[in-house]
Design a protein around this motif. Structure first.
Motif, PDB file in Angstrom:
ATOM      1  N   GLU A  29       0.845  -1.211   0.000  1.00 41.60           N
ATOM      2  CA  GLU A  29       0.000   0.000   0.000  1.00 41.60           C
ATOM      3  C   GLU A  29       0.876   1.255   0.000  1.00 41.60           C
ATOM      4  N   ALA A  30       1.962   1.234   0.769  1.00 42.33           N
ATOM      5  CA  ALA A  30       2.863   2.391   0.802  1.00 42.33           C
ATOM      6  C   ALA A  30       3.498   2.604  -0.577  1.00 42.33           C
ATOM      7  N   ALA A  31       3.853   1.499  -1.243  1.00 44.25           N
ATOM      8  CA  ALA A  31       4.421   1.609  -2.595  1.00 44.25           C
ATOM      9  C   ALA A  31       3.381   2.182  -3.556  1.00 44.25           C
ATOM     10  N   GLY A  32       2.134   1.768  -3.362  1.00 43.94           N
ATOM     11  CA  GLY A  32       1.042   2.295  -4.190  1.00 43.94           C
ATOM     12  C   GLY A  32       0.908   3.799  -4.019  1.00 43.94           C
ATOM     13  N   GLN A  33       1.041   4.250  -2.783  1.00 44.72           N
ATOM     14  CA  GLN A  33       0.961   5.701  -2.532  1.00 44.72           C
ATOM     15  C   GLN A  33       2.120   6.422  -3.212  1.00 44.72           C
ATOM     16  N   ALA A  34       3.296   5.785  -3.178  1.00 44.32           N
ATOM     17  CA  ALA A  34       4.463   6.401  -3.827  1.00 44.32           C
ATOM     18  C   ALA A  34       4.224   6.527  -5.334  1.00 44.32           C
ATOM     19  N   LEU A  36       1.247   6.631  -6.780  1.00 46.56           N
ATOM     20  CA  LEU A  36       0.093   7.524  -7.010  1.00 46.56           C
ATOM     21  C   LEU A  36       0.503   8.987  -7.103  1.00 46.56           C
ATOM     22  N   ARG A  37       1.612   9.324  -6.439  1.00 45.18           N
ATOM     23  CA  ARG A  37       2.055  10.722  -6.478  1.00 45.18           C
ATOM     24  C   ARG A  37       2.323  11.186  -7.914  1.00 45.18           C
ATOM     25  N   PHE A  38       2.577  10.199  -8.813  1.00 43.94           N
ATOM     26  CA  PHE A  38       2.859  10.556 -10.208  1.00 43.94           C
ATOM     27  C   PHE A  38       1.602  10.470 -11.063  1.00 43.94           C
ATOM     28  N   TYR A  39       0.536   9.953 -10.473  1.00 42.08           N
ATOM     29  CA  TYR A  39      -0.669   9.634 -11.249  1.00 42.08           C
ATOM     30  C   TYR A  39      -1.321  10.920 -11.727  1.00 42.08           C
ATOM     31  N   GLY A  40      -1.515  10.994 -13.047  1.00 45.45           N
ATOM     32  CA  GLY A  40      -2.171  12.183 -13.592  1.00 45.45           C
ATOM     33  C   GLY A  40      -1.255  13.388 -13.649  1.00 45.45           C
ATOM     34  N   GLY A  41      -0.012  13.211 -13.177  1.00 45.74           N
ATOM     35  CA  GLY A  41       0.912  14.353 -13.173  1.00 45.74           C
ATOM     36  C   GLY A  41       1.629  14.474 -14.506  1.00 45.74           C
ATOM     37  N   ALA A  42       2.263  15.592 -14.706  1.00 44.23           N
ATOM     38  CA  ALA A  42       2.971  15.824 -15.963  1.00 44.23           C
ATOM     39  C   ALA A  42       4.366  15.199 -15.927  1.00 44.23           C
ATOM     40  N   ASP A  43       4.847  14.886 -14.693  1.00 48.05           N
ATOM     41  CA  ASP A  43       6.236  14.433 -14.560  1.00 48.05           C
ATOM     42  C   ASP A  43       6.347  12.914 -14.560  1.00 48.05           C
ATOM     43  N   LEU A  44       5.565  12.258 -15.429  1.00 50.30           N
ATOM     44  CA  LEU A  44       5.536  10.799 -15.426  1.00 50.30           C
ATOM     45  C   LEU A  44       6.829  10.199 -15.995  1.00 50.30           C
ATOM     46  N   ALA A  45       7.487  10.947 -16.865  1.00 50.83           N
ATOM     47  CA  ALA A  45       8.774  10.521 -17.434  1.00 50.83           C
ATOM     48  C   ALA A  45       8.706   9.105 -17.993  1.00 50.83           C
ATOM     49  N   VAL A  46       7.860   8.910 -18.989  1.00 51.40           N
ATOM     50  CA  VAL A  46       7.722   7.588 -19.593  1.00 51.40           C
ATOM     51  C   VAL A  46       8.949   7.298 -20.448  1.00 51.40           C
ATOM     52  N   SER A  47       9.544   6.137 -20.233  1.00 49.35           N
ATOM     53  CA  SER A  47      10.598   5.693 -21.143  1.00 49.35           C
ATOM     54  C   SER A  47      10.235   4.271 -21.560  1.00 49.35           C
ATOM     55  N   PHE A  48      10.999   3.708 -22.482  1.00 53.06           N
ATOM     56  CA  PHE A  48      10.654   2.380 -22.973  1.00 53.06           C
ATOM     57  C   PHE A  48      11.808   1.423 -22.763  1.00 53.06           C
ATOM     58  N   LYS A  49      11.435   0.222 -22.288  1.00 58.06           N
ATOM     59  CA  LYS A  49      12.459  -0.788 -22.034  1.00 58.06           C
ATOM     60  C   LYS A  49      12.840  -1.470 -23.336  1.00 58.06           C
ATOM     61  N   ASP A  50      13.817  -2.368 -23.272  1.00 59.34           N
ATOM     62  CA  ASP A  50      14.277  -3.066 -24.472  1.00 59.34           C
ATOM     63  C   ASP A  50      13.132  -3.742 -25.215  1.00 59.34           C
ATOM     64  N   GLY A  51      12.238  -4.388 -24.445  1.00 55.09           N
ATOM     65  CA  GLY A  51      11.125  -5.094 -25.067  1.00 55.09           C
ATOM     66  C   GLY A  51      10.040  -4.151 -25.563  1.00 55.09           C
ATOM     67  N   GLY A  52      10.201  -2.850 -25.341  1.00 57.95           N
ATOM     68  CA  GLY A  52       9.233  -1.870 -25.828  1.00 57.95           C
ATOM     69  C   GLY A  52       8.156  -1.515 -24.821  1.00 57.95           C
TER      70      GLY A  52
END
Ligand code: ADP
Length: 439
Positions: A29-34, A36-52
């Motif tokens: 649950e604590a990890a989920g809260q961590a 969630l702080r990014f949820y809906g935010g602009a600072d999601l910083a999506v990157s892609f792994k080797d498998g895409g």
């Protein structure tokens, strides 16, 4: 949650302690809260792994919380996380117990903000998830389960309720839960063989939880999945059984940490099984199989024998490349699983050298009995029933299993028959004993 060490198992029963289960639920649950702080935010910083597949800052944040917390709770138990370094198969094969973590399953759901992403933590012991926690932080829901402690659901601000399910009767109409992001022709073909009452779409490991709480009956998944995607949900499913765990075909700590296809939640009672004999050519698969088939038939058991060589002759284009062998095994396995669904005990004898193809079949079957007919190459070569080894040694056959091609021996077969120095009767008795125990 306490920050001190929590004992992993109850010293008297060897089962997971309630304290550990509750501590891990709180950690997830604590990890989920961590995350969630990014949820809906602009600072999601999506990157892609080797498998895409996408990975976000939220995955990393959840990973840090979980790994730090588990190290504190159980310093001696190794942790494998999707977002961490994955130890080699050789290192992992020494472990009896480890944490298997997917800090954020359903990253696509996370990015698309439909609330279905989950945090997943499982404890694997001897290839089986004995504890699992699935948290869906955006909806404030936690599922947690352990061997001997049952499965539970806690919604934010409410008391925990037990999660229970029963297996459907064979042939009864079933409610299907399927992936939102992985439709497939194989799934459609499989569903054509079922009486489908309803189809529900869901994301991430919540599909296991829906079956566990009886909101769906069957979760079929065609195509490979990583073990960390399934382990926690699989635990919730298993321990939702009343009186005993539900039957799951999934095994953990495979060399590549990958499952092939699987069907979760099918009928569990009733006759029928798929008995899969694997081993080198000349190991004794067909000899033992035919003996067992004759004995079962004499008892009036509906039984069918599928011989790899005979089925190859029916499909003469089947060669011995990896692709051809794989297709052959899947073809026979699928046939076997369909017969099993009608109560037939199907005994199959195929070299089936690749672990992944055998696991594909395992995933399709209700009761899959992998029988490793373990005869050394030297002994098979001495027997040389079909003259294949002599031809291979002369260079006439390039890719004979054991000489020019690999044989990936089963790691944890249901039955292992070492045939050397043993009679055929003694070998088949070992298999019949196992089948009679009904496990
Ligand atoms: P496979 O089907 O694995 O290619 P076969 O069953 O055709 O192998 O051949 C196995 C050979 O080994 C047979 O000739 C069989 O009589 C002999 N054999 C010797 N001991 C055993 C045993 N304990 N179990 C099975 N077969 C045995």
């Amino acid at each position: 949650m306490t920050a001190s060490k929590t004992s992993v198992t109850n010293p008297n029963s060897g089962t997971v302690t309630p304290d550990l289960l509750m501590a891990v639920a709180a950690l997830a649950e604590a990890a989920g809260q961590a995350a969630l702080r990014f949820y809906g935010g602009a600072d999601l910083a999506v990157s892609f792994k080797d498998g895409g597949s996408p990975v976000t800052a939220a995955d990393h944040a959840a990973h840090e919380v979980i790994v730090g917390g588990l190290r504190q709770l159980t310093p001696d138990v190794p942790v494998v996380s999707e977002e961490g370094d994955i130890p080699t198969a050789e290192t992992r094969s020494q472990w009896r117990r480890f944490w298997l973590v997917d800090p954020l399953d359903g990253t696509k759901e996370f990015i698309s903000k439909n609330g279905e992403f989950t945090v997943n933590i499982a404890l694997i012991q001897d290839g089986v998830p004995v504890l699992g926690v699935v948290v869906a932080p955006a909806v404030g829901r936690t599922y947690y389960a352990a061997a001997g402690l049952g499965a539970w659901r806690r919604d934010e601000g409410k008391a925990a309720i037990p999660v229970r399910s029963v297996a459907p009767e064979a042939g009864a109409p079933v409610r299907i839960v399927e992936s939102r992001s992985h439709p497939s022709p194989e799934l459609e073909a499989f569903l054509a063989t079922q009486a489908v009452a309803e189809r529900v779409l869901a994301g991430s490991s919540l599909k296991f939880c829906l079956v566990a709480e009886g909101a769906a009956d069957l979760y079929p998944r065609f195509g490979p999945t990583m073990e960390w995607d399934t382990a926690a949900g699989d635990a919730v499913f298993r321990y939702s059984g009343i009186g005993r765990p539900r039957r799951s075909s999934l095994r953990y700590n495979q060399p590549d940490l990958r499952h092939q296809s699987f069907v979760i939640g099918g009928p569990e009672s009733g006759p029928g099984a798929v008995v899969w004999m694997t081993g080198l050519s000349g190991a004794g698969k067909s000899t033992i199989a035919l003996d067992v088939v004759a004995r079962l038939r004499a008892r009036g058991v509906p039984v069918e024998y599928l011989d790899g060589d005979v089925i190859r002759d029916v499909f003469p284009s089947t060669g011995f490349s990896r692709e051809d062998r794989d297709a052959h095994i899947r073809r026979v396995g699928y046939l076997a699983s369909r017969l099993e669904a009608h109560g037939v005990t199907v005994v199959c004898a195929l070299v089936s050298p690749y672990r992944s193809s055998r696991d594909f079949v395992r995933g399709l079957c209700r009761r899959f009995v992998e029988v490793y007919v373990a005869t050394s190459l030297a002994e098979c070569e001495r027997r040389d029933v079909k003259g294949l080894y002599a031809r291979a040694r002369k260079g006439e056959i390039a890719n004979l299993t054991g000489i020019g091609d690999v044989y990936e021996a089963p790691e944890r077969p249901e039955v292992l028959i070492a045939t050397e120095g043993k009679t055929v009767e003694a070998s088949s008795a070992e298999l019949l004993d196992y089948l009679d125990r009904g496990v």
